[in-house]
Structures are given as C-alpha cells and as structure tokens.
Design a protein around this motif. Structure first.
Motif, PDB file in Angstrom:
ATOM      1  N   GLU A 129       0.802  -1.221   0.000  1.00 50.52           N
ATOM      2  CA  GLU A 129       0.000   0.000   0.000  1.00 50.52           C
ATOM      3  C   GLU A 129       0.842   1.282   0.000  1.00 50.52           C
ATOM      4  O   GLU A 129       0.567   2.202  -0.766  1.00 50.52           O
ATOM      5  N   ASP A 130       1.877   1.355   0.831  1.00 45.08           N
ATOM      6  CA  ASP A 130       2.668   2.586   0.920  1.00 45.08           C
ATOM      7  C   ASP A 130       3.441   2.844  -0.375  1.00 45.08           C
ATOM      8  O   ASP A 130       3.508   3.980  -0.849  1.00 45.08           O
ATOM      9  N   GLU A 131       3.979   1.802  -0.986  1.00 42.70           N
ATOM     10  CA  GLU A 131       4.705   1.962  -2.242  1.00 42.70           C
ATOM     11  C   GLU A 131       3.745   2.305  -3.378  1.00 42.70           C
ATOM     12  O   GLU A 131       4.058   3.130  -4.240  1.00 42.70           O
ATOM     13  N   ARG A 132       2.581   1.666  -3.381  1.00 42.60           N
ATOM     14  CA  ARG A 132       1.569   1.954  -4.411  1.00 42.60           C
ATOM     15  C   ARG A 132       1.159   3.422  -4.329  1.00 42.60           C
ATOM     16  O   ARG A 132       1.067   4.123  -5.338  1.00 42.60           O
ATOM     17  N   LEU A 133       0.962   3.914  -3.122  1.00 43.34           N
ATOM     18  CA  LEU A 133       0.552   5.296  -2.928  1.00 43.34           C
ATOM     19  C   LEU A 133       1.625   6.259  -3.430  1.00 43.34           C
ATOM     20  O   LEU A 133       1.315   7.244  -4.106  1.00 43.34           O
ATOM     21  N   ILE A 134       2.884   5.970  -3.142  1.00 40.52           N
ATOM     22  CA  ILE A 134       3.973   6.839  -3.604  1.00 40.52           C
ATOM     23  C   ILE A 134       4.034   6.848  -5.130  1.00 40.52           C
ATOM     24  O   ILE A 134       4.186   7.908  -5.740  1.00 40.52           O
ATOM     25  N   ILE A 135       3.898   5.692  -5.753  1.00 41.22           N
ATOM     26  CA  ILE A 135       3.877   5.622  -7.228  1.00 41.22           C
ATOM     27  C   ILE A 135       2.736   6.471  -7.778  1.00 41.22           C
ATOM     28  O   ILE A 135       2.920   7.260  -8.716  1.00 41.22           O
ATOM     29  N   LEU A 136       1.549   6.341  -7.194  1.00 41.45           N
ATOM     30  CA  LEU A 136       0.391   7.094  -7.683  1.00 41.45           C
ATOM     31  C   LEU A 136       0.583   8.599  -7.498  1.00 41.45           C
ATOM     32  O   LEU A 136       0.300   9.382  -8.412  1.00 41.45           O
ATOM     33  N   LEU A 137       1.054   8.987  -6.326  1.00 44.54           N
ATOM     34  CA  LEU A 137       1.256  10.421  -6.078  1.00 44.54           C
ATOM     35  C   LEU A 137       2.311  10.994  -7.023  1.00 44.54           C
ATOM     36  O   LEU A 137       2.156  12.095  -7.543  1.00 44.54           O
ATOM     37  N   ARG A 138       3.371  10.242  -7.267  1.00 44.19           N
ATOM     38  CA  ARG A 138       4.469  10.749  -8.100  1.00 44.19           C
ATOM     39  C   ARG A 138       4.101  10.778  -9.573  1.00 44.19           C
ATOM     40  O   ARG A 138       4.311  11.773 -10.258  1.00 44.19           O
ATOM     41  N   TYR A 139       3.553   9.672 -10.091  1.00 42.30           N
ATOM     42  CA  TYR A 139       3.380   9.566 -11.533  1.00 42.30           C
ATOM     43  C   TYR A 139       1.971   9.862 -12.035  1.00 42.30           C
ATOM     44  O   TYR A 139       1.808  10.245 -13.181  1.00 42.30           O
ATOM     45  N   VAL A 140       0.967   9.683 -11.214  1.00 39.02           N
ATOM     46  CA  VAL A 140      -0.394  10.015 -11.644  1.00 39.02           C
ATOM     47  C   VAL A 140      -0.691  11.463 -11.306  1.00 39.02           C
ATOM     48  O   VAL A 140      -1.163  12.229 -12.141  1.00 39.02           O
ATOM     49  N   ASN A 141      -0.380  11.864 -10.065  1.00 41.20           N
ATOM     50  CA  ASN A 141      -0.675  13.225  -9.630  1.00 41.20           C
ATOM     51  C   ASN A 141       0.489  14.188  -9.839  1.00 41.20           C
ATOM     52  O   ASN A 141       0.348  15.376  -9.621  1.00 41.20           O
TER      53      ASN A 141
END
Length: 188
Positions: A129-141
């Motif tokens: 979950e924590d790594e998924r969130l970082i990926i989403l924040l960095r590359y999606v947002n």
C-alpha cells in the motif's frame, strides 16, 4: 498559490462558494488517487466527499508554511487510511472505463493501449500500500518528492527509497511474467 491563499481566507471568512473552487481544482486528481487505492468507484466517491468535508472542517489548521495541495492530500489520504483500518478494507479489481480517455484511433492501437493500461494497473496493484501510494502520487498526480514526504509525513529519503523499491519490484515482476513494459525490465 496566491489565488489559493485568497480562496482559503474567503472560506475561513464564511464564503462557501470559494470552497467550491478549491473542490473543483482538486476533485479529479484526488478521486483518481483514491480510486486506485480502493479499486471501487463508489467507495472512492464516498471517501473523496468525506475527505473534502474533513479538509473544510480543518482548514483553519492549515498554516501555509507548506503547499496547500500537500496538506490537502495528507488530510485526504490519512482519512482513507483510517477508513481502511476501520473496515479492514478489501479491494476488488474494477475495470476503469478507458473509452473516455483513449483517443479514437485504429482499433488495434486502441486495443493495445487498453491492454497496456490494464497491465500497468495490475502491476501497481501488486505493490504494498505505501509503495503503491507513492507511485500514484508521483506519476499520476505528478507531486514532487518533497510534497509526497509532506503528504505521507515521512522523510525525503524514505520517499526516494520506497519509490526505488517499488520500481524495482515492478521491473522484477515484468522480467518474471513478461508483458508490455520492456522499458521497465530494462531498468527504465
């Protein structure tokens, strides 16, 4: 930024219309992030609404020393994490209606784009979950490392390490299972 500060001051002074402008600015990005966390459109909508209510109620606590977007994401994501813990959240896989976001091109190209997107979603979903969130924040947002650190309340070095680990896991999965993401498996 200056415009945001003006809107925040108007909201704090009682102008509810000013808050509508803040919601409109962030609702789509926040929804996309939370949808990828929950994998459930209805839950994501509910969590986004709850998060905006929480942001509204706590707006007086925003101190303007950091960026407003980082503060808003931190409040929203903390709210989601609290809800996940309460419900022992179980995620289910949903198909996102990509027809709305895919250009109308040759059918084979459209098919390949959809398949690549599905495969990337599955790849991201395998991360903790924590790594998924970082990926989403960095590359999606497209949030900076510093802002991600603020949002998740972790040091910059932790953001970099988790992002590195997440990309490494994704590369290893691609090497092991194959797929479209040759650039990942080659260290890209």
């Amino acid at each position: 930024m200056e415009d945001e500060q003006r809107l925040i001051q108007q909201v704090l002074a009682g102008d509810k219309q000013a808050y509508a402008h803040i919601i409109n600015k962030y609702k789509n990005q926040l929804y996309a992030t939370i949808l990828r966390m929950t994998k459930n459109p209805q839950d994501a909508q509910d969590l986004v609404q709850d998060a905006f209510i929480k942001v509204y109620r706590n707006l007086g606590k925003y101190d303007a020393s950091g960026s407003f977007s980082s503060w808003l994401y931190r409040v929203a994501i903390n709210h989601c994490m609290d809800e996940f813990r309460k419900k022992r959240y179980s995620t289910i896989q949903v198909e996102i209606d990509e027809a709305k976001v895919v250009n109308r091109e040759h059918p084979e190209v459209v098919f390949l784009k959809k398949e690549k997107s599905r495969q990337l979603e599955r790849l991201i979903a395998t991360l903790p979950e924590d790594e998924r969130l970082i990926i989403l924040l960095r590359y999606v947002n497209e949030i900076s490392y510093e802002e991600i650190g603020e949002v998740m309340d972790v040091p910059l070095s932790t953001v970099r390490n988790k992002l590195h680990r997440a990309k490494k896991k994704m590369r290893e999965t691609v090497k092991r299972e194959g797929g479209y993401f040759h650039e990942l498996s080659n260290g890209g």
